[in-house]
Enzyme design. Sequence first.
Site, PDB file in Angstrom:
ATOM      1  CB  THR A 207      -0.972  -0.251   1.200  1.00 22.35           C
ATOM      2  OG1 THR A 207      -1.700  -0.617   0.938  1.00 22.35           O
ATOM      3  CG2 THR A 207      -1.222   1.257   1.443  1.00 22.35           C
ATOM      4  NE  ARG A 235      -8.924  -7.403   3.636  1.00 20.97           N
ATOM      5  CZ  ARG A 235      -7.786  -6.103   3.486  1.00 20.97           C
ATOM      6  NH1 ARG A 235      -7.854  -5.797   2.384  1.00 20.97           N
ATOM      7  NH2 ARG A 235      -7.026  -6.233   4.498  1.00 20.97           N
ATOM      8  N   GLY A 237     -10.668  -3.591   3.049  1.00 19.23           N
ATOM      9  CA  GLY A 237      -9.089  -3.312   4.664  1.00 19.23           C
ATOM     10  C   GLY A 237      -9.363  -2.417   5.149  1.00 19.23           C
ATOM     11  CB  THR A 258       1.109   0.034   4.811  1.00 15.94           C
ATOM     12  OG1 THR A 258       1.490  -1.294   4.353  1.00 15.94           O
ATOM     13  CG2 THR A 258       2.677   0.314   5.820  1.00 15.94           C
ATOM     14  N   GLY A 259      -0.329  -2.738   6.583  1.00 19.75           N
ATOM     15  CA  GLY A 259      -0.268  -3.214   6.925  1.00 19.75           C
ATOM     16  C   GLY A 259      -1.112  -4.412   7.326  1.00 19.75           C
TER      17      GLY A 259
HETATM   18  N1  ASP Z   1      -3.310  -2.289   4.593  1.00 20.18           N
HETATM   19  C1  ASP Z   1      -3.775  -2.936   3.382  1.00 20.18           C
HETATM   20  C2  ASP Z   1      -4.849  -4.034   3.422  1.00 20.18           C
HETATM   21  O1  ASP Z   1      -5.331  -4.819   4.308  1.00 20.18           O
HETATM   22  C3  ASP Z   1      -3.212  -3.905   2.986  1.00 20.18           C
HETATM   23  C4  ASP Z   1      -1.022  -2.739   2.551  1.00 20.18           C
HETATM   24  O2  ASP Z   1      -1.235  -2.102   3.650  1.00 20.18           O
HETATM   25  O3  ASP Z   1      -0.601  -3.394   1.845  1.00 20.18           O
HETATM   26  O4  ASP Z   1      -5.600  -3.891   2.829  1.00 20.18           O
END
Ligand code: ASP
Length: 342
Positions: A207, A235, A237, A258-259
């Site tokens: 992200t 889904r 996020g 991000t996570g």
């Molecule tokens: N936080 C994002 C999600 O769960 C994924 C990411 O950080 O790459 O959709």
Amino acid sequence: MKKLVVFFFLLLSGSLMAQQKFALAIHGGAGTITRDRMTAEQEKEYKDKLEESLNAGYAVLEKGGSALDAVGAAIHVMEESPLFNAAKGAVFTHEGRNEMDASIMNGKDLNAGAVAGVRHIKSPIDAARAVMEKSDHVMLAGDGAEEFAETIGLEMVDTSYFYTDRRWKSLQNALKKEKVELDHDEKSTEKKSSFIYSVPEDYKFGTVGCVALDAEGNLAAGTSTGGMTNKRWKRIGDSPVIGAGTYANNATCAVSATGHGEYFIRSVVAYDISALMEYKGLSLRQAGEEVVMKKLVERGGDGGVISIDSEGNIHMPFNTKGMYRGYKKSTGEMKIAIYSED
Ligand code: ASP
């Protein structure tokens, strides 16, 4: 005489401008990003793109532009690059589609906008901003979000624009692993989704996000993502969820995360950092450490954030092996880093 007055006025406003602090920070995702898994060329490619993104945002701030515009400019560079999991280069869903989420927040008036599960909008971050500024709503999803984007004239593209071989292969690997798990586990048919409940150890969250402080003292934050590889059932996020993946308040800070989104939503990560500053008087650093390095770790949530306060302090904590990240300040300081030891 008139010319002289104008000259002094320009000189004065120029030097006032120079005294105003402005700064921005960006991320391109966190995860198992270690030196031994990267070639020197890959490392350079990422660092160059991060620098380009920082410079694009900085150029806006330097000209006296708004934090919101800087966030958009920095994120555009990463959305258009196949290196990151946002717009071009977005990860694939279980069904082999790209479904993107984004959000943006203005710390000046706490206004916010978001889109979720969009498939044809070239720049999801622009769509999020349009929701904030041109609709009465905060979040639009799926077909409705696309209809809105088209109506107000945002650029729409064919789904093939977002395709990259690399992300397609990641999906095939994830599907294969799922099959292996199913083959080996008799009870696995009861399993709802291997993706939601466990992320492979070598998972990378790609992200992108940006937080900025402009010369007028306004904060803004934005986040754009393709979500997580092999996601299904539409889904969504944390990235488009205001308070979880994105938050900005001039009184405290601006945060982009991000996570593993499910954990970030449950922990209301971005708002929690702001709330610790607002209600407990913690510094940006103390609040970020508490939320990302303590609370999230205890709960098993992998990832990190970039954050900035109204003084231009920047903190970029993450509890994974690496996070693509960087910042640039009007003081001349600049940093681009990838690994935890950087
Ligand atoms: N936080 C994002 C999600 O769960 C994924 C990411 O950080 O790459 O959709």
